[in-house]
Write a protein that holds these residues in place. Structure first.
Motif, PDB file in Angstrom:
ATOM      1  N   ASP A 238      42.134  27.007  33.387  1.00 21.07           N
ATOM      2  CA  ASP A 238      41.321  28.387  33.317  1.00 21.07           C
ATOM      3  C   ASP A 238      42.267  29.507  34.120  1.00 21.07           C
ATOM      4  N   GLN A 239      41.830  30.617  33.260  1.00 16.05           N
ATOM      5  CA  GLN A 239      42.446  31.747  33.815  1.00 16.05           C
ATOM      6  C   GLN A 239      41.931  32.097  35.306  1.00 16.05           C
ATOM      7  N   GLU A 240      42.873  32.613  36.210  1.00 15.37           N
ATOM      8  CA  GLU A 240      42.278  32.719  37.549  1.00 15.37           C
ATOM      9  C   GLU A 240      42.895  34.334  37.608  1.00 15.37           C
ATOM     10  N   GLY A 241      41.990  34.920  38.583  1.00 16.65           N
ATOM     11  CA  GLY A 241      42.113  36.198  39.026  1.00 16.65           C
ATOM     12  C   GLY A 241      41.370  37.225  38.533  1.00 16.65           C
ATOM     13  N   ARG A 242      40.650  37.873  38.993  1.00 20.22           N
ATOM     14  CA  ARG A 242      40.035  39.043  38.581  1.00 20.22           C
ATOM     15  C   ARG A 242      40.884  40.602  39.471  1.00 20.22           C
ATOM     16  N   TYR A 248      47.257  41.228  43.251  1.00 25.37           N
ATOM     17  CA  TYR A 248      48.088  40.522  44.491  1.00 25.37           C
ATOM     18  C   TYR A 248      48.552  39.136  43.941  1.00 25.37           C
ATOM     19  N   GLY A 249      48.212  38.369  43.399  1.00 24.24           N
ATOM     20  CA  GLY A 249      48.880  37.144  42.929  1.00 24.24           C
ATOM     21  C   GLY A 249      49.917  37.193  42.046  1.00 24.24           C
ATOM     22  N   ALA A 250      49.926  38.363  41.033  1.00 23.63           N
ATOM     23  CA  ALA A 250      51.061  38.765  40.114  1.00 23.63           C
ATOM     24  C   ALA A 250      52.066  39.055  40.994  1.00 23.63           C
ATOM     25  N   LYS A 251      51.755  40.090  41.811  1.00 24.33           N
ATOM     26  CA  LYS A 251      53.190  40.570  42.549  1.00 24.33           C
ATOM     27  C   LYS A 251      53.830  39.211  43.306  1.00 24.33           C
ATOM     28  N   ALA A 252      53.068  38.363  44.089  1.00 24.75           N
ATOM     29  CA  ALA A 252      53.894  37.122  44.349  1.00 24.75           C
ATOM     30  C   ALA A 252      54.576  36.144  43.244  1.00 24.75           C
ATOM     31  N   MET A 253      54.093  36.216  42.405  1.00 24.43           N
ATOM     32  CA  MET A 253      54.619  35.110  41.293  1.00 24.43           C
ATOM     33  C   MET A 253      56.109  36.092  40.721  1.00 24.43           C
ATOM     34  N   MET A 254      55.936  37.309  40.610  1.00 28.13           N
ATOM     35  CA  MET A 254      56.967  38.212  40.008  1.00 28.13           C
ATOM     36  C   MET A 254      58.075  38.231  41.083  1.00 28.13           C
ATOM     37  N   TYR A 261      52.645  40.021  33.133  1.00 26.00           N
ATOM     38  CA  TYR A 261      52.470  41.188  32.550  1.00 26.00           C
ATOM     39  C   TYR A 261      50.866  41.530  32.463  1.00 26.00           C
ATOM     40  N   ARG A 262      50.168  40.329  32.308  1.00 22.81           N
ATOM     41  CA  ARG A 262      48.721  40.246  32.000  1.00 22.81           C
ATOM     42  C   ARG A 262      47.935  40.344  33.186  1.00 22.81           C
ATOM     43  N   ALA A 263      48.304  39.430  33.989  1.00 17.57           N
ATOM     44  CA  ALA A 263      47.739  39.468  35.527  1.00 17.57           C
ATOM     45  C   ALA A 263      47.843  40.904  36.280  1.00 17.57           C
ATOM     46  N   TYR A 264      49.212  41.489  36.122  1.00 16.77           N
ATOM     47  CA  TYR A 264      49.224  42.778  36.748  1.00 16.77           C
ATOM     48  C   TYR A 264      48.629  43.819  36.275  1.00 16.77           C
ATOM     49  N   PRO A 281      36.923  50.085  41.820  1.00 15.01           N
ATOM     50  CA  PRO A 281      37.374  49.084  40.707  1.00 15.01           C
ATOM     51  C   PRO A 281      36.605  47.791  40.619  1.00 15.01           C
ATOM     52  N   VAL A 282      36.045  47.339  39.561  1.00 17.68           N
ATOM     53  CA  VAL A 282      35.424  46.143  39.381  1.00 17.68           C
ATOM     54  C   VAL A 282      35.830  45.594  38.228  1.00 17.68           C
ATOM     55  N   ASP A 283      35.892  44.192  38.036  1.00 17.45           N
ATOM     56  CA  ASP A 283      36.301  43.418  36.543  1.00 17.45           C
ATOM     57  C   ASP A 283      35.101  43.127  36.152  1.00 17.45           C
ATOM     58  N   ASP A 284      35.313  43.356  34.601  1.00 20.85           N
ATOM     59  CA  ASP A 284      34.236  43.504  33.740  1.00 20.85           C
ATOM     60  C   ASP A 284      34.030  41.806  33.380  1.00 20.85           C
ATOM     61  N   ARG A 285      34.718  40.816  34.018  1.00 22.18           N
ATOM     62  CA  ARG A 285      34.338  39.303  33.632  1.00 22.18           C
ATOM     63  C   ARG A 285      33.780  38.731  34.897  1.00 22.18           C
ATOM     64  N   LEU A 286      33.012  37.553  34.296  1.00 18.15           N
ATOM     65  CA  LEU A 286      32.378  36.950  35.321  1.00 18.15           C
ATOM     66  C   LEU A 286      33.124  36.159  36.575  1.00 18.15           C
ATOM     67  N   HIS A 287      32.588  36.215  37.553  1.00 21.35           N
ATOM     68  CA  HIS A 287      33.300  35.527  38.747  1.00 21.35           C
ATOM     69  C   HIS A 287      33.023  34.109  38.605  1.00 21.35           C
ATOM     70  N   ARG A 288      33.966  33.241  38.503  1.00 21.87           N
ATOM     71  CA  ARG A 288      33.837  31.677  38.216  1.00 21.87           C
ATOM     72  C   ARG A 288      32.761  31.562  36.998  1.00 21.87           C
ATOM     73  N   ASN A 289      33.046  32.348  36.265  1.00 25.52           N
ATOM     74  CA  ASN A 289      32.101  32.243  34.962  1.00 25.52           C
ATOM     75  C   ASN A 289      30.617  32.149  35.115  1.00 25.52           C
ATOM     76  N   VAL A 290      30.202  32.473  36.293  1.00 31.21           N
ATOM     77  CA  VAL A 290      28.964  32.251  36.702  1.00 31.21           C
ATOM     78  C   VAL A 290      28.241  33.647  37.047  1.00 31.21           C
ATOM     79  N   THR A 291      28.743  34.477  37.761  1.00 30.90           N
ATOM     80  CA  THR A 291      28.159  35.898  38.079  1.00 30.90           C
ATOM     81  C   THR A 291      28.781  37.098  37.988  1.00 30.90           C
ATOM     82  N   PRO A 292      28.551  38.219  37.670  1.00 30.86           N
ATOM     83  CA  PRO A 292      29.407  39.438  37.588  1.00 30.86           C
ATOM     84  C   PRO A 292      30.359  39.493  38.958  1.00 30.86           C
TER      85      PRO A 292
END
Length: 450
Positions: A238-242, A248-254, A261-264, A281-292
């Motif tokens: 599953d894709q992770e990160g909102r 933040y995670g993308a910076k570490a992996m870079m 490029y997509r995570a950042y 700033p709010v992500d438009d996807r669900l958290h854990r595919n459950v809740t906004p």
């Protein structure tokens, strides 16, 4: 040559000019028919969502707060740091070098192991411990990380017993195969491994051994972080990160050379909610595919304290901080929200600036509202104090300072509902306190000079 012949020769130029004029007339006509664009700077602060051609334009008018690096530690800062370090003295297991995620609870995740490394580096920078002790502590933990069994021989399991190094579930019970892996947790740890090599170059071979042991490529796909989750006995990717955590995670992996490029890219899934007059700033996807999805302080303060803000995260963090201060100024209720442990069930919540469809919502893992457990968090107070040094941040730290326990460390904070202490004492909170105090003296940890 006759006029008619000249006209024929120039026909292509005439056609181009006529087409250009027609196009201009069409554009003018369409502009007259279209409603005027709303100036983001003029948006009514009472509106819930900022309409904009690009959500990022909502932050054009956010002036980043200046950073508050003071270049030295006060006696008070060092006393606060000593309290935080006591937690790690109490909770480090001598055989594995790993640290309990919460006081006397012998389990950990890769996120919390990363927090431990941050705490050690910060304690060394503050001269709370010697460089030799810092290197010995980190070296022992690195050896354990290199030797421990992985999930499917790919990546670290989501949780481990700190005494034995065994794969466990979230109740600290052994599981043969494991739970899968958290890409965000591992990315957070990877970022701290890079800090280790910068501060202690002679530990670089041990870091390299860990990275050779782990297949980090399994958690990166098409520029995104990919987690591994067990479902009905099968591994699901599953894709992770909102927004916030993802960057933040993308910076570490870079730092390790991965193309993220997509995570950042925060804008791809960004929506902006207005809270206390601030664009959040709010992500438009669900958290854990459950809740906004929700917005908390956590990834932004980690970004600032560890890596140093970029232009975007600095604006985001400023708006998130200002909304919390504005809530206090309007209501008189101390506000410093983030994800936090609880000292009673369900033991963990996300106290948001905006989440689950509303401002200031407190959410459980499953997306249930639990606003009664909103906590004025110690780690967030110290982090804002270190990063921005505002009067409100100083007042927050002064309000929470009496909670520090020289024998145990810093608890999570105060329950907003009744002012009682949220007595959970954790790795993350005490690591952030140390990182914040080191930032005041040295700036971002990844650039701090020894």
């Amino acid at each position: 040559m006759s006029f008619r012949e000249n006209l024929i020769k120039a026909r292509s130029h005439i056609i181009f000019l006529v087409a250009l004029a027609c196009g201009l007339l069409i554009v003018i006509g369409l502009e007259n028919l279209m409603p005027e664009k709303q100036d983001v700077a003029q948006v009514d602060a009472s509106a819930e969502t900022i309409p904009a051609v690009s959500p990022m334009t909502a932050f054009d008018e956010v002036t980043p707060l200046p950073l508050a690096v003071v270049g030295e530690s006060s006696d008070e800062d060092l006393a606060y740091a000593q309290i935080a370090w006591r937690y790690f003295e109490n909770n480090t297991h001598p055989e594995t070098g790993l640290v309990n995620s919460a006081d006397q609870y012998p389990s950990t995740t890769m996120w919390e192991t990363g927090s431990y490394f941050v705490a050690v580096i910060a304690a060394d920078l503050l001269d709370i411990i010697s460089e030799d002790e810092a290197k010995a502590r980190i070296s022992l933990a690195l050896d354990t990380l290199t030797a421990m069994r992985l999930f499917d021989d790919i990546l670290p399991n989501k949780a481990y017993n700190v005494e034995t190094g065994e794969l466990v579930d979230y109740t600290n019970k052994p599981v043969e195969r494991g739970l899968g892996w958290s890409a965000l947790d591992i990315a957070r740890l990877v970022g701290t491994l890079d800090q280790i090599t910068l501060h202690y170059p002679d530990l670089a071979p041990q870091v390299s051994a860990i990275l050779a042991h782990w297949d980090l490529s399994q958690m990166v796909e098409d520029g995104q972080l990919i987690g591994g989750n067990m479902a009905d006995g099968k591994l699901r990717r599953d894709q992770e990160g909102r927004v916030g955590y993802g960057q933040y995670g993308a910076k570490a992996m870079m730092l390790m050379g991965f193309d993220m490029y997509r995570a950042y890219d925060a804008e791809a899934h960004l929506m902006v909610k207005v809270v206390m007059g601030q664009p959040i700033p709010v992500d438009d996807r669900l958290h854990r595919n459950v809740t906004p999805a929700f917005t908390v302080s956590e990834p932004y303060v980690f970004d600032g304290l560890e890596f140093g803000f970029d232009a975007r995260s600095h604006r985001f963090a400023t708006a998130i901080y200002k909304a919390q201060e504005a809530r206090y100024r309007e209501t008189g209720v101390w506000t410093a929200v983030s994800e936090s442990h609880l000292d009673e069930a369900p033991y963990f919540v996300y106290s948001s600036v905006w989440g689950g469809g509303a401002p200031w919502a407190v959410m459980t893992f499953r997306g249930e509202r639990l606003d009664s457990k909103r906590t004025v968090t110690v780690k967030t107070a110290f982090a804002w104090y270190a990063l921005f040094g505002t009067d409100y941040a100083k007042e927050l730290v002064a309000e929470l300072a009496p909670l520090g326990d020289p024998e145990r460390g810093w608890p999570e904070g105060l329950y907003e509902a009744d002012g009682s202490t949220n007595g959970s004492v954790t790795t993350n909170t005490n690591a952030v306190v140390l990182a914040a105090l080191a930032f005041r003296a040295h700036g971002p940890l990844i650039r701090a000079a020894q």
